[in-house]
Design an enzyme around this catalytic site. Structure first.
Site, PDB file in Angstrom:
ATOM      1  N   MET A   1       0.847  -1.206   0.000  1.00 51.01           N
ATOM      2  CA  MET A   1       0.000   0.000   0.000  1.00 51.01           C
ATOM      3  C   MET A   1       0.879   1.251   0.000  1.00 51.01           C
ATOM      4  O   MET A   1       0.413   2.339   0.354  1.00 51.01           O
ATOM      5  CB  MET A   1      -0.939  -0.019   1.207  1.00 51.01           C
TER       6      MET A   1
ATOM      7  N   ALA B   1       4.113   3.971   0.879  1.00 49.02           N
ATOM      8  CA  ALA B   1       4.879   4.477   2.033  1.00 49.02           C
ATOM      9  C   ALA B   1       5.939   3.425   2.372  1.00 49.02           C
ATOM     10  O   ALA B   1       6.020   2.922   3.497  1.00 49.02           O
ATOM     11  CB  ALA B   1       3.977   4.800   3.227  1.00 49.02           C
ATOM     12  N   LEU B   2       6.731   3.126   1.368  1.00 49.42           N
ATOM     13  CA  LEU B   2       7.633   1.973   1.441  1.00 49.42           C
ATOM     14  C   LEU B   2       8.752   2.184   2.459  1.00 49.42           C
ATOM     15  O   LEU B   2       9.318   3.266   2.571  1.00 49.42           O
ATOM     16  CB  LEU B   2       8.232   1.701   0.055  1.00 49.42           C
ATOM     17  N   HIS B   3       9.040   1.108   3.195  1.00 42.08           N
ATOM     18  CA  HIS B   3      10.129   1.130   4.184  1.00 42.08           C
ATOM     19  C   HIS B   3      11.022  -0.077   3.918  1.00 42.08           C
ATOM     20  O   HIS B   3      10.765  -0.854   2.974  1.00 42.08           O
ATOM     21  CB  HIS B   3       9.553   1.133   5.600  1.00 42.08           C
TER      22      HIS B   3
ATOM     23  N   HIS C   1       9.375  -3.494   3.239  1.00 38.93           N
ATOM     24  CA  HIS C   1       8.907  -3.706   1.867  1.00 38.93           C
ATOM     25  C   HIS C   1      10.097  -3.988   0.945  1.00 38.93           C
ATOM     26  O   HIS C   1      10.040  -4.886   0.108  1.00 38.93           O
ATOM     27  CB  HIS C   1       8.219  -2.444   1.332  1.00 38.93           C
TER      28      HIS C   1
ATOM     29  N   GLN D   1     -10.456  -2.603   2.520  1.00 41.14           N
ATOM     30  CA  GLN D   1      -9.898  -3.269   3.706  1.00 41.14           C
ATOM     31  C   GLN D   1      -9.812  -2.334   4.913  1.00 41.14           C
ATOM     32  O   GLN D   1      -9.351  -2.741   5.979  1.00 41.14           O
ATOM     33  CB  GLN D   1      -8.549  -3.900   3.410  1.00 41.14           C
TER      34      GLN D   1
ATOM     35  N   GLY E   1       4.614 -10.565   4.089  1.00 43.88           N
ATOM     36  CA  GLY E   1       5.386 -10.470   5.325  1.00 43.88           C
ATOM     37  C   GLY E   1       4.708 -11.184   6.488  1.00 43.88           C
ATOM     38  O   GLY E   1       3.484 -11.139   6.624  1.00 43.88           O
TER      39      GLY E   1
HETATM   40  P1  AMP Z   1       1.482  -3.071   3.406  1.00 47.71           P
HETATM   41  O1  AMP Z   1       2.051  -2.016   2.507  1.00 47.71           O
HETATM   42  O2  AMP Z   1       1.470  -2.679   4.848  1.00 47.71           O
HETATM   43  O3  AMP Z   1       0.160  -3.596   2.922  1.00 47.71           O
HETATM   44  O4  AMP Z   1       2.479  -4.295   3.336  1.00 47.71           O
HETATM   45  C1  AMP Z   1       2.822  -4.894   2.110  1.00 47.71           C
HETATM   46  C2  AMP Z   1       3.566  -6.185   2.381  1.00 47.71           C
HETATM   47  O5  AMP Z   1       4.751  -5.897   3.121  1.00 47.71           O
HETATM   48  C3  AMP Z   1       2.754  -7.171   3.231  1.00 47.71           C
HETATM   49  O6  AMP Z   1       2.986  -8.490   2.775  1.00 47.71           O
HETATM   50  C4  AMP Z   1       3.325  -6.965   4.608  1.00 47.71           C
HETATM   51  O7  AMP Z   1       3.178  -8.098   5.445  1.00 47.71           O
HETATM   52  C5  AMP Z   1       4.777  -6.708   4.274  1.00 47.71           C
HETATM   53  N1  AMP Z   1       5.424  -6.003   5.378  1.00 47.71           N
HETATM   54  C6  AMP Z   1       4.994  -4.884   6.002  1.00 47.71           C
HETATM   55  N2  AMP Z   1       5.822  -4.556   7.026  1.00 47.71           N
HETATM   56  C7  AMP Z   1       6.788  -5.504   7.044  1.00 47.71           C
HETATM   57  C8  AMP Z   1       7.935  -5.738   7.863  1.00 47.71           C
HETATM   58  N3  AMP Z   1       8.235  -4.934   8.873  1.00 47.71           N
HETATM   59  N4  AMP Z   1       8.707  -6.818   7.590  1.00 47.71           N
HETATM   60  C9  AMP Z   1       8.389  -7.647   6.575  1.00 47.71           C
HETATM   61  N5  AMP Z   1       7.339  -7.490   5.762  1.00 47.71           N
HETATM   62  C10 AMP Z   1       6.546  -6.434   5.984  1.00 47.71           C
END
Ligand code: AMP
Length: 280
Positions: A30, A32-34, A37, A61, A148
């Protein structure tokens, strides 16, 4: 790096790649990549000829309108980060592209996995997740998709959908990436000031404590001890759950399941944080 906004153009492009014998990895996000990601994407790039990264804030969601509105949106910065790790393909659809027939969730069988924890506290959340991931899978038809463990319940729900709909995709789990001090990386951490980040360390600290000490307690005793640790803390505990890692059923004694995980959700102010670790 190629950026697509149209589902049909992406699908045509990937069809050609597949014909050339290329394997396709997929990482939904979604934005705001860290670093969490980025390490998921690097994992996917190692195992596939071509990796598609999607950035889409999925409205169905979000059970809470304010949470959806304040979710961080930084697409330009995200694209710079993706370029810097040599990403291949980015998919940036808008809401119409993903929901041509109207913004609503499909009724999918989630095998009861959505009745616990996040599903209980965020009604409709997993129907939304399942709907959007299924739609992405239909457009991209990846060989492998990466999720993740930070969102462990989501990972199990995606595995279930993949199996029940016979999609034949390899669902790959990636361990939770953390800050140096242990906080699970999350786009929502952007909404915390440094002090709030510091006090939020009680979440990973408690999980780590539980991992070391669980055998001195029964599961319900452990939950009580954890609730006590949060009693005077700033992050307010929403739930702590101790569950069978295969089906998320709560465990009442340690010999009930081969693998057990502990899950926490807590609010630091208005920001909701989740985390989990394996106990055994
Ligand atoms: P999101 O952008 O929050 O929907 O996350 C996208 C994907 O990145 C999902 O599969 C998350 O589980 C994974 N993810 C988010 N935070 C982390 C993290 N700290 N470590 C590993 N995977 C992550």
């Amino acid at each position: 790096m190629q950026v697509f906004e149209s589902a049909s153009e992406l699908s045509t492009f990937l069809g050609k790649q597949r014909k050339d014998g290329k394997t396709i990895g997929f990482v939904p996000t979604m934005g705001a990549l860290h670093e969490g990601h980025l390490s998921l994407i690097t994992h996917a790039r190692k195992e596939n000829d071509l990796t598609v990264i999607s950035i889409f804030i999925n409205p169905t969601q979000f059970n809470n309108k304010e949470d959806l509105e304040k979710y961080p949106r930084v697409v330009e910065e995200d694209l710079v980060k993706l370029e810097s790790i040599q990403s291949d393909v980015v998919f940036l659809p808008d809401v119409k592209e993903m929901y041509p027939e109207g913004v609503q969730s499909e009724k999918l069988d989630l095998n009861g996995l959505d009745t616990y924890m996040e599903g209980k506290f965020r009604p409709g959340h997993f129907e939304g997740v399942a709907t959007i991931v299924k739609r992405f899978f239909e457009i991209i038809k990846p060989d492998r998709a990466y999720f993740g463990e930070k969102d462990f319940q989501q990972l199990l729900i995606i595995r279930h959908i993949n199996n029940s709909l016979n999609l034949g995709i390899e669902i790959v789990a990636h361990p939770t990436e953390r800050s140096r001090k242990g906080l699970a990386l999350s786009s929502r951490n952007e909404l915390l000031n440094p002090e709030e980040k510091e006090v939020s360390l009680i979440i990973p600290g408690t999980l780590e404590w539980a991992r070391k000490n669980y055998s001195n307690y029964t599961p319900s005793g452990l939950k009580q001890a954890i609730a006590k640790r949060f009693e005077n803390a700033f992050p307010k505990l929403e739930y702590v759950e101790i569950s069978n890692s295969e089906n998320l059923e709560p465990v009442h004694s340690w010999n009930e399941a081969e693998h057990v995980r502990i899950f926490i959700a807590a609010f630091t102010g208005k920001v909701r944080l989740i985390d989990n670790v394996s106990l055994f």
